[in-house]
Design a protein around this motif. Structure first.
Motif, PDB file in Angstrom:
ATOM      1  N   GLY A   1       0.693  -1.504  -0.125  1.00  0.00           N
ATOM      2  CA  GLY A   1      -0.056  -0.043   0.150  1.00  0.00           C
ATOM      3  C   GLY A   1       0.896   1.120  -0.119  1.00  0.00           C
ATOM      4  N   PRO A   2       0.137   2.467  -0.241  1.00  0.00           N
ATOM      5  CA  PRO A   2       0.873   3.998   0.067  1.00  0.00           C
ATOM      6  C   PRO A   2       1.756   3.690   1.176  1.00  0.00           C
ATOM      7  CG  PRO A   2      -1.255   4.054  -0.871  1.00  0.00           C
ATOM      8  CD  PRO A   2      -1.218   2.644  -0.184  1.00  0.00           C
ATOM      9  N   GLY A   3       3.221   4.181   0.881  1.00  0.00           N
ATOM     10  CA  GLY A   3       4.167   4.318   2.006  1.00  0.00           C
ATOM     11  C   GLY A   3       5.018   2.980   2.170  1.00  0.00           C
ATOM     12  N   ALA A   4       4.958   1.963   1.510  1.00  0.00           N
ATOM     13  CA  ALA A   4       5.321   0.653   1.773  1.00  0.00           C
ATOM     14  C   ALA A   4       6.794   0.587   1.109  1.00  0.00           C
ATOM     15  CB  ALA A   4       4.683  -0.548   1.507  1.00  0.00           C
ATOM     16  N   ARG A   5       7.761   0.167   1.856  1.00  0.00           N
ATOM     17  CA  ARG A   5       9.134   0.361   1.313  1.00  0.00           C
ATOM     18  C   ARG A   5       9.185  -1.281   0.379  1.00  0.00           C
ATOM     19  NH1 ARG A   5      12.788   3.849   3.180  1.00  0.00           N
ATOM     20  NH2 ARG A   5      14.439   2.281   2.750  1.00  0.00           N
ATOM     21  N   VAL A   6       9.745  -0.940  -0.790  1.00  0.00           N
ATOM     22  CA  VAL A   6       9.691  -2.237  -1.509  1.00  0.00           C
ATOM     23  C   VAL A   6      10.898  -2.216  -2.174  1.00  0.00           C
ATOM     24  CG1 VAL A   6       7.192  -2.382  -1.766  1.00  0.00           C
ATOM     25  CG2 VAL A   6       8.615  -1.055  -3.431  1.00  0.00           C
TER      26      VAL A   6
END
Length: 236
Positions: free
Chosen positions: A160-165
């Motif tokens: 989701g928005p803000g996730a570090r990937v």
């Protein structure tokens, strides 16, 4: 000569015995014991009452101190991506203690943010700040945003928005392009900006922010050969 002897009941003595000092002393002693016992029994109840009063006063003072600096502010009821136009359904009121130097949007200022676009992506529960609403604050200097069209299985459902990937290049099957972008790179760290699924489309568009160089490499990757790996908050 006969002598008559009259025996009189010692009524005076009986009366004296009935009203003797030992009887009165016994009554006085009993009353004294009752009063002493009553006082002894009442002391614990008095102490308990005093403790209850002190506890109530202390609780009231504690609640007053904790709630004295609380303010009614706006928080997000659900996650929103950058560019999303805020609606009343996106917002909820929360009462929090706010330091004087922290910028927040008061609950009474909801009309000033509803209908405006988000300048950044925020998750559900995040406090709304004045800088979070308005012109897009992304990408930041030296960063760029790339859009990935991904199929189910190419990204975790929890993204989701803000996730570090990490954006990972995956070699294709035989007969398809298998080489990574010409300027190199097979894994790129990024932050998710938004996740959308267009109507009547099996692909999900995941927008990620990464460095300008990485964004160009990701954009040059063959379609269908990119996947997303979700990292911990402090992951790289």
């Amino acid at each position: 000569m006969s002598t008559e002897t009259t025996i009189r009941p010692d009524t005076d003595r009986a009366a004296s015995m009935a009203n003797g000092p030992w009887v009165n002393d016994g009554k006085k002693l009993s009353a004294s014991r009752l009063r002493t016992t009553g006082r002894r029994r009442s002391v614990p109840y008095l102490l308990l009452g005093v403790l209850l009063i002190l506890a109530c006063v202390g609780g009231f003072v504690l609640i007053s101190l904790n709630s004295g600096d609380r303010q009614a502010v706006l928080a997000l009821a659900r996650g929103v991506p950058v560019g999303h136009v805020l609606t009343t359904q996106d917002l909820r009121q929360v009462n929090v203690a706010v330091d004087p130097g922290v910028a927040v949007v008061g609950a009474d200022q909801a009309a000033t943010v509803v209908g405006r676009p988000m300048a950044t992506s925020l998750t559900a529960g995040a406090l709304l700040t004045p800088d979070a609403v308005g012109g897009a604050a992304l990408p930041t200097d030296g960063q760029a945003i790339a859009a990935l069209a991904l199929k189910p299985g190419q990204f975790p459902a929890e993204v989701g928005p803000g996730a570090r990937v990490s954006v990972v290049f995956v070699p294709g099957q035989a007969g398809t392009a298998t080489s990574p972008p010409a300027d190199g790179g097979t894994v790129w760290p990024a932050v998710v900006i938004s996740v959308t699924t267009p109507a009547n489309d099996q692909n999900t568009v995941v927008s990620v922010q990464l460095s300008e160089t990485a964004a160009r490499q990701v954009a040059a990757a063959p379609a269908g050969q990119l996947s997303i790996v979700m990292l911990s908050a402090g992951g790289r």
